[in-house]
Design an enzyme around this catalytic site. Structure first.
Site, PDB file in Angstrom:
ATOM      1  N   ASP A   1      -2.341   5.149  -3.726  1.00 26.06           N
ATOM      2  CA  ASP A   1      -1.273   4.215  -4.044  1.00 26.06           C
ATOM      3  C   ASP A   1      -1.157   4.199  -5.569  1.00 26.06           C
ATOM      4  OD1 ASP A   1       0.641   2.132  -3.731  1.00 26.06           O
ATOM      5  OD2 ASP A   1      -0.923   0.648  -4.115  1.00 26.06           O
ATOM      6  N   LEU A   2      -0.101   3.620  -6.094  1.00 25.16           N
ATOM      7  CA  LEU A   2       0.102   3.613  -7.545  1.00 25.16           C
ATOM      8  C   LEU A   2      -0.274   2.275  -8.189  1.00 25.16           C
ATOM      9  CD1 LEU A   2       1.189   5.107 -10.075  1.00 25.16           C
ATOM     10  CD2 LEU A   2       3.441   4.144  -9.513  1.00 25.16           C
ATOM     11  N   ASP A   3       0.528   1.260  -7.913  1.00 24.89           N
ATOM     12  CA  ASP A   3       0.333  -0.046  -8.551  1.00 24.89           C
ATOM     13  C   ASP A   3      -0.986  -0.686  -8.136  1.00 24.89           C
ATOM     14  OD1 ASP A   3       2.810   0.317  -9.656  1.00 24.89           O
ATOM     15  OD2 ASP A   3       3.874  -0.920  -8.193  1.00 24.89           O
TER      16      ASP A   3
ATOM     17  N   THR B   1       0.461  -1.830 -13.030  1.00 28.15           N
ATOM     18  CA  THR B   1       1.835  -2.260 -13.294  1.00 28.15           C
ATOM     19  C   THR B   1       2.156  -3.538 -12.526  1.00 28.15           C
ATOM     20  OG1 THR B   1       2.571  -0.744 -11.562  1.00 28.15           O
ATOM     21  CG2 THR B   1       2.729   0.039 -13.827  1.00 28.15           C
TER      22      THR B   1
ATOM     23  N   LYS C   1       2.090  -7.571  -2.805  1.00 26.66           N
ATOM     24  CA  LYS C   1       1.375  -6.296  -2.950  1.00 26.66           C
ATOM     25  C   LYS C   1       1.694  -5.348  -1.795  1.00 26.66           C
ATOM     26  CE  LYS C   1      -2.636  -7.104  -5.892  1.00 26.66           C
ATOM     27  NZ  LYS C   1      -4.101  -7.024  -5.965  1.00 26.66           N
ATOM     28  N   GLY C   2       2.122  -4.145  -2.139  1.00 24.07           N
ATOM     29  CA  GLY C   2       2.408  -3.137  -1.127  1.00 24.07           C
ATOM     30  C   GLY C   2       3.694  -3.374  -0.365  1.00 24.07           C
TER      31      GLY C   2
ATOM     32  N   ARG D   1      10.739  -3.861  -2.560  1.00 26.51           N
ATOM     33  CA  ARG D   1      11.450  -4.757  -3.467  1.00 26.51           C
ATOM     34  C   ARG D   1      12.322  -5.758  -2.699  1.00 26.51           C
ATOM     35  NH1 ARG D   1      15.194  -1.633  -7.402  1.00 26.51           N
ATOM     36  NH2 ARG D   1      13.293  -0.372  -7.525  1.00 26.51           N
TER      37      ARG D   1
ATOM     38  N   SER E   1       3.373   5.746  -2.537  1.00 26.21           N
ATOM     39  CA  SER E   1       3.667   4.439  -3.130  1.00 26.21           C
ATOM     40  C   SER E   1       5.048   3.929  -2.733  1.00 26.21           C
ATOM     41  CB  SER E   1       3.593   4.540  -4.658  1.00 26.21           C
ATOM     42  OG  SER E   1       4.093   3.380  -5.274  1.00 26.21           O
ATOM     43  N   ALA E   2       5.164   2.601  -2.629  1.00 27.89           N
ATOM     44  CA  ALA E   2       6.459   1.975  -2.354  1.00 27.89           C
ATOM     45  C   ALA E   2       7.343   1.966  -3.605  1.00 27.89           C
ATOM     46  CB  ALA E   2       6.252   0.545  -1.860  1.00 27.89           C
ATOM     47  N   SER E   3       6.748   2.215  -4.760  1.00 28.21           N
ATOM     48  CA  SER E   3       7.490   2.169  -6.029  1.00 28.21           C
ATOM     49  C   SER E   3       8.547   3.268  -6.095  1.00 28.21           C
ATOM     50  CB  SER E   3       6.526   2.339  -7.202  1.00 28.21           C
ATOM     51  OG  SER E   3       7.248   2.483  -8.408  1.00 28.21           O
TER      52      SER E   3
ATOM     53  N   ASN F   1       9.745   3.992  -8.960  1.00 30.55           N
ATOM     54  CA  ASN F   1       9.580   4.455 -10.340  1.00 30.55           C
ATOM     55  C   ASN F   1       8.281   5.246 -10.512  1.00 30.55           C
ATOM     56  OD1 ASN F   1      11.942   2.931 -11.429  1.00 30.55           O
ATOM     57  ND2 ASN F   1      10.735   1.188 -10.753  1.00 30.55           N
TER      58      ASN F   1
ATOM     59  N   LYS G   1       5.059  -0.347   4.100  1.00 29.30           N
ATOM     60  CA  LYS G   1       3.717  -0.614   4.596  1.00 29.30           C
ATOM     61  C   LYS G   1       3.696  -2.035   5.177  1.00 29.30           C
ATOM     62  CE  LYS G   1       2.041   2.021   0.612  1.00 29.30           C
ATOM     63  NZ  LYS G   1       1.377   1.930  -0.699  1.00 29.30           N
TER      64      LYS G   1
ATOM     65  N   GLU H   1      -6.191   2.292  -1.627  1.00 33.27           N
ATOM     66  CA  GLU H   1      -5.200   1.209  -1.614  1.00 33.27           C
ATOM     67  C   GLU H   1      -5.783  -0.093  -2.138  1.00 33.27           C
ATOM     68  OE1 GLU H   1      -2.395  -0.145  -1.144  1.00 33.27           O
ATOM     69  OE2 GLU H   1      -1.075   1.404  -0.351  1.00 33.27           O
ATOM     70  N   ASP H   2      -4.914  -0.900  -2.750  1.00 34.16           N
ATOM     71  CA  ASP H   2      -5.376  -2.208  -3.241  1.00 34.16           C
ATOM     72  C   ASP H   2      -4.744  -3.371  -2.498  1.00 34.16           C
ATOM     73  OD1 ASP H   2      -2.759  -1.941  -4.379  1.00 34.16           O
ATOM     74  OD2 ASP H   2      -3.304  -3.450  -5.873  1.00 34.16           O
TER      75      ASP H   2
END
Length: 218
Positions: free
Chosen positions: A9-11, A17, A45-46, A49, A114-116, A118, A145, A169-170
């Site tokens: 995952d990213l964030d 971020t 989280k996860g 938007r 990632s869901a991002s 960006n 997710k 994952e966080d």
């Protein structure tokens, strides 16, 4: 050597971020007279938007037209992007680079899931895009997710079966997505929150290369 798919995952996993998302959402919440705290931010989280905005509106019991929602979604992303302008390699969370480098040395396939929307520019700004064989982000999926879609797509693109994929994952939703997808879930964060993960570490500084070797061998 065995080949496993290592999906990140990213964030909150590779870069922090989440603080920028919080600031951008908090700005909108303030305009709507909604009290939006760091504790509330955990609910996002996860989450996509669109769903994040709905959660904030629910917190404030605010009803809004789709036109207003669309306006706020654009505003949130614009505000978020302003925080990303000055991102560099210093934003990479402690211990992450060591693990990425080790996986690359071991010739293990690496993906971002990632869901991002960006994700790619963030990886470029932090100088680690080249470590990823595959990038799957919010532009590539329709289901958020805990639906495992983002991870299943990543594993498929890496030509690795879900059973041989390891997900870092966080978020609770992210861990659940990995588990639903029959993948090995590694939680990054608090054990009390990520208790559904198969393995849990507070951060990447607690993960040594012996653990990664063990995952590859299994």
């Amino acid at each position: 050597m065995n080949k496993k798919a290592f999906i990140f995952d990213l964030d909150g996993v590779i870069v922090d971020t989440a603080k920028y998302h919080f600031l951008a959402w908090q700005k909108i919440a303030k305009e709507l007279n909604i009290d939006f705290t760091l504790e509330h931010n955990e609910l996002l989280k996860g989450v996509s938007r669109v769903r994040s905005l709905d959660i904030i509106l629910e917190l404030g019991k605010v009803e809004a037209s789709q036109e207003d929602k669309n306006k706020w979604l654009i505003q949130k992303n614009d505000d978020y992007l302003t925080y990303l302008v000055d991102m560099d390699e210093s934003e990479i969370l402690p211990g992450v680079y060591k693990i990425l480098k080790f996986l690359k040395e071991k010739n293990q396939p690496i993906a971002l899931g990632s869901a991002s929307k960006n994700a790619r520019p963030i990886l470029e700004k932090t100088g680690i895009l080249s470590y990823f064989n595959v990038v799957v982000d919010g532009n590539d999926v329709t289901n958020a997710k805990p639906d495992p879609e983002v991870f299943l797509i990543a594993a498929k693109l890496l030509n690795i079966s879900p059973e041989n994929a390891i997900v870092f994952e966080d978020s609770v939703a992210g861990v659940q997505a990995a588990n639903i997808g029959k993948m090995t879930s590694v939680g990054i964060g608090e054990a009390s929150i990520l208790n559904e993960a198969k393995y849990i570490f507070k951060d990447f500084t607690e993960i040594d290369t012996d653990f990664i070797e063990e995952l590859i061998r299994k």
